[in-house]
Design a protein around this motif. Sequence first.
Motif, PDB file in Angstrom:
ATOM      1  N   ARG A   1      12.175   0.821   2.381  1.00 47.90           N
ATOM      2  CA  ARG A   1      12.312  -0.468   1.676  1.00 47.90           C
ATOM      3  C   ARG A   1      12.743  -1.573   2.635  1.00 47.90           C
ATOM      4  NH1 ARG A   1      10.142  -0.565  -3.215  1.00 47.90           N
ATOM      5  NH2 ARG A   1      10.428   1.375  -4.305  1.00 47.90           N
TER       6      ARG A   1
ATOM      7  N   CYS B   1       1.749  -5.242   2.292  1.00 48.09           N
ATOM      8  CA  CYS B   1       2.690  -6.035   1.509  1.00 48.09           C
ATOM      9  C   CYS B   1       2.220  -6.184   0.068  1.00 48.09           C
ATOM     10  CB  CYS B   1       2.892  -7.406   2.152  1.00 48.09           C
ATOM     11  SG  CYS B   1       3.769  -7.312   3.718  1.00 48.09           S
TER      12      CYS B   1
ATOM     13  N   SER C   1       6.383   4.486  -1.345  1.00 50.57           N
ATOM     14  CA  SER C   1       6.996   3.483  -0.472  1.00 50.57           C
ATOM     15  C   SER C   1       7.268   4.049   0.909  1.00 50.57           C
ATOM     16  CB  SER C   1       8.298   2.967  -1.088  1.00 50.57           C
ATOM     17  OG  SER C   1       8.036   2.265  -2.266  1.00 50.57           O
TER      18      SER C   1
ATOM     19  N   ALA D   1       5.501   2.593   4.202  1.00 52.12           N
ATOM     20  CA  ALA D   1       6.314   2.087   5.319  1.00 52.12           C
ATOM     21  C   ALA D   1       5.990   2.840   6.608  1.00 52.12           C
ATOM     22  CB  ALA D   1       7.796   2.203   4.992  1.00 52.12           C
TER      23      ALA D   1
ATOM     24  N   LEU E   1       9.674  -2.571   4.658  1.00 53.88           N
ATOM     25  CA  LEU E   1       8.724  -3.293   3.810  1.00 53.88           C
ATOM     26  C   LEU E   1       9.241  -4.686   3.443  1.00 53.88           C
ATOM     27  CD1 LEU E   1       7.511  -0.346   1.540  1.00 53.88           C
ATOM     28  CD2 LEU E   1       6.230  -1.488   3.386  1.00 53.88           C
TER      29      LEU E   1
ATOM     30  N   SER F   1       2.928  -2.963  -1.647  1.00 51.07           N
ATOM     31  CA  SER F   1       4.357  -2.620  -1.787  1.00 51.07           C
ATOM     32  C   SER F   1       4.961  -3.167  -3.062  1.00 51.07           C
ATOM     33  CB  SER F   1       5.145  -3.110  -0.575  1.00 51.07           C
ATOM     34  OG  SER F   1       5.363  -4.497  -0.632  1.00 51.07           O
TER      35      SER F   1
END
Length: 128
Positions: A17, A123, A80, A84, A20, A126
């Motif tokens: 996270r 992006c 995620s 990433a 990202l 995400s």
Amino acid sequence: MSLLHDMRTAVAEWSARRLLRRLMDTVGRPGLRATAAEPGLAALVDQHAAAVRDIVRDGARPRGRGAVATLAPARTSADSVRLAAYAGALLDEQRRGGASIPMPQDGTWRPTDWATLRLIAVCQISGL
């Protein structure tokens, strides 16, 4: 053993996270604003997003006739973390090759290189 696994999972999620969010701040927001202004650019990013989703999910979506590429945001922490990891590998490859990601200057930006379009797609997926 479960506690150790839970801790490793939590650290991996936090790290993913963080990467990202940083990517969204530097490339994502300006790139997604640029795609909102240019439908052709948006279509390119959508194509990259479909390819990234296939790579990240390792072919988990149905293939063949009638298969539909969904472009919904990453839903699970595992999504995620994989997203990433992909973005990190792409950034590392850019650095090793001596390339840099072009950034907006004076409020104008039209990203056209492959790596930048991929990162904008990351992006977009995400959902941050």
